[in-house]
Design an enzyme around this catalytic site. Structure first.
Site, mmCIF file in Angstrom:
data_model
loop_
_atom_site.group_PDB
_atom_site.id
_atom_site.type_symbol
_atom_site.label_atom_id
_atom_site.label_comp_id
_atom_site.label_asym_id
_atom_site.label_seq_id
_atom_site.Cartn_x
_atom_site.Cartn_y
_atom_site.Cartn_z
ATOM 1 N N ARG A 1 56.450 -14.321 -25.271
ATOM 2 C CA ARG A 1 56.880 -12.968 -24.893
ATOM 3 C C ARG A 1 58.276 -12.623 -25.397
ATOM 4 N NH1 ARG A 1 58.597 -12.807 -18.475
ATOM 5 N NH2 ARG A 1 59.830 -14.694 -18.460
ATOM 6 N N HIS B 1 50.138 -10.598 -18.262
ATOM 7 C CA HIS B 1 50.886 -10.369 -17.026
ATOM 8 C C HIS B 1 51.062 -8.866 -16.772
ATOM 9 C CE1 HIS B 1 54.265 -10.634 -14.252
ATOM 10 N NE2 HIS B 1 54.349 -11.924 -14.341
ATOM 11 N N GLU C 1 47.234 -9.928 -12.886
ATOM 12 C CA GLU C 1 47.342 -10.631 -14.154
ATOM 13 C C GLU C 1 46.097 -11.484 -14.397
ATOM 14 O OE1 GLU C 1 51.737 -11.331 -12.248
ATOM 15 O OE2 GLU C 1 51.020 -12.858 -13.669
HETATM 16 O O1 TA6 Z 1 53.352 -13.687 -12.210
HETATM 17 C C1 TA6 Z 1 54.139 -13.690 -11.095
HETATM 18 C C2 TA6 Z 1 55.438 -14.396 -11.420
HETATM 19 O O2 TA6 Z 1 55.201 -15.699 -11.818
HETATM 20 C C3 TA6 Z 1 56.397 -14.304 -10.241
HETATM 21 O O3 TA6 Z 1 56.618 -15.542 -9.654
HETATM 22 C C4 TA6 Z 1 57.663 -13.695 -10.821
HETATM 23 O O4 TA6 Z 1 58.558 -14.638 -11.204
HETATM 24 C C5 TA6 Z 1 57.099 -12.918 -11.992
HETATM 25 O O5 TA6 Z 1 56.105 -13.726 -12.521
HETATM 26 C C6 TA6 Z 1 58.079 -12.429 -13.021
HETATM 27 O O6 TA6 Z 1 58.585 -13.431 -13.789
HETATM 28 P P1 TA6 Z 1 59.760 -13.120 -14.837
HETATM 29 O O7 TA6 Z 1 60.039 -14.396 -15.537
HETATM 30 O O8 TA6 Z 1 59.226 -12.050 -15.777
HETATM 31 O O9 TA6 Z 1 60.917 -12.605 -14.039
#
Ligand code: TA6
Length: 300
Positions: free
Chosen positions: A98, A167, A271
């Protein structure tokens, strides 16, 4: 000049269009329009940041505070999480795909007006920790948005074990009014409760606090019903055994510098991927495809 029916199908309006431009942070992006929808894709992270049907509000949430910078993730849209999900000691959260610029391999407006774009993750130093692989991403825009992440293990002898996840941040009218359907009876890891394993007992899941759950062996369709926007969103998928549901709520929102304090009210992540005990192990030469189709219609 009059246009006959057959001519009409080849008029610019009937065909999809792709425009290249500098997006936020001067990151290169594609702006796509089809007879039914518009979309935006950054080469940075192969990140779809926008999808909107002509008669609807945007499908995807994008934070007003998102960064658009090399080496940084974009907050919102559809981050491509690969080759690991979540934290990994000594490494960034949610893999490196990403935060890398992907190569545009192909873009194809089809005769039916839909547009497909194919991107490839270029080789990078971080990838050397894994067996050689290719990761291609096919994005197709029409009345709906279809995404396919295709990973191939190029090794002759080593197995490639990885996690992946699209996501997706959905735009909602009011997160406290939506309901999420299709996860009843499934086991999930509750990250808010130190990854305790629990079972989903509800047909209709409501969000009224921080939610961060990894549903395991979740292969079915998930639906988000949004009474405020009068919309039902469907998440259909193949090649995915995990569904993650996330809303940071109040305290977590305040900790994220690339997310507005009140923005949690307007988004929910649903997601689709293969994470934790559903991670993928690819034999030498084998490929796996994660396909997600996002569609929406009026809530009747
Ligand atoms: O997908 C949910 C998650 O894993 C949460 O725990 C939160 O951390 C989110 O992803 C966002 O992650 P990021 O690294 O984009 O801040």
């Amino acid at each position: 000049m009059t246009t006959s029916q057959s001519d009409k199908s080849t008029t610019p309006e009937a065909l999809g269009r792709v425009t290249f431009l500098d997006g936020q942070g001067e990151l290169p992006m594609l702006e796509i329009s089809t007879p039914w929808s518009t979309a935006g894709i950054y080469l940075h992270g192969a990140h779809v940041t926008q999808f909107q049907k002509k008669d609807e509000s945007p499908l995807l949430f994008l934070s007003q505070c998102s960064r658009f910078a090399e080496g940084q993730p974009i907050r919102g849209g559809i981050p491509v999480v690969f080759p690991w999900f979540g934290a990994r000691e000594g490494l960034g959260q949610h893999g490196f795909a990403r935060i890398k610029p992907w190569d545009l391999k192909e873009f194809a407006p089809a005769p039916d007006g839909s547009v497909s774009v194919r991107l490839r993750l270029p080789d990078c130093p971080e990838a050397s920790a894994f067996p050689p692989f290719t990761a291609d991403y096919l994005v197709t825009m029409s009345q709906s948005l279809t995404l396919a992440l295709i990973v191939t293990n190029l090794s002759k002898d080593a197995e490639f074990t990885f996690e992946n996840c699209l996501h997706t941040y959905f735009d909602v009218g009011d997160v406290t009014a939506i309901t999420i359907h299709g996860l009843k009876g499934l086991a999930y890891l509750d990250k808010v409760a130190s990854f305790q394993e629990k079972t989903e007992t509800r047909d209709a899941i409501r969000i009224a606090s921080e939610v961060d759950r990894v549903y395991q062996n979740a292969t079915g369709t998930v639906e988000i019903r949004d009474p405020r926007l009068g919309r039902r969103i469907r998440v259909d998928k193949e090649g995915s055994a995990s569904t993650v549901v996330w809303n940071p709520w109040i305290a977590k929102s305040r900790q994220m510098s690339d997310f507005g304090n009140e923005e949690y009210t307007r988004m929910v992540c649903v997601e689709s991927g293969n994470v934790a005990s559903n991670s993928i192990s690819l034999a030498p030469g084998a490929s796996s495809t994660l396909t997600v189709k996002l569609s929406s219609e009026a809530l009747k």
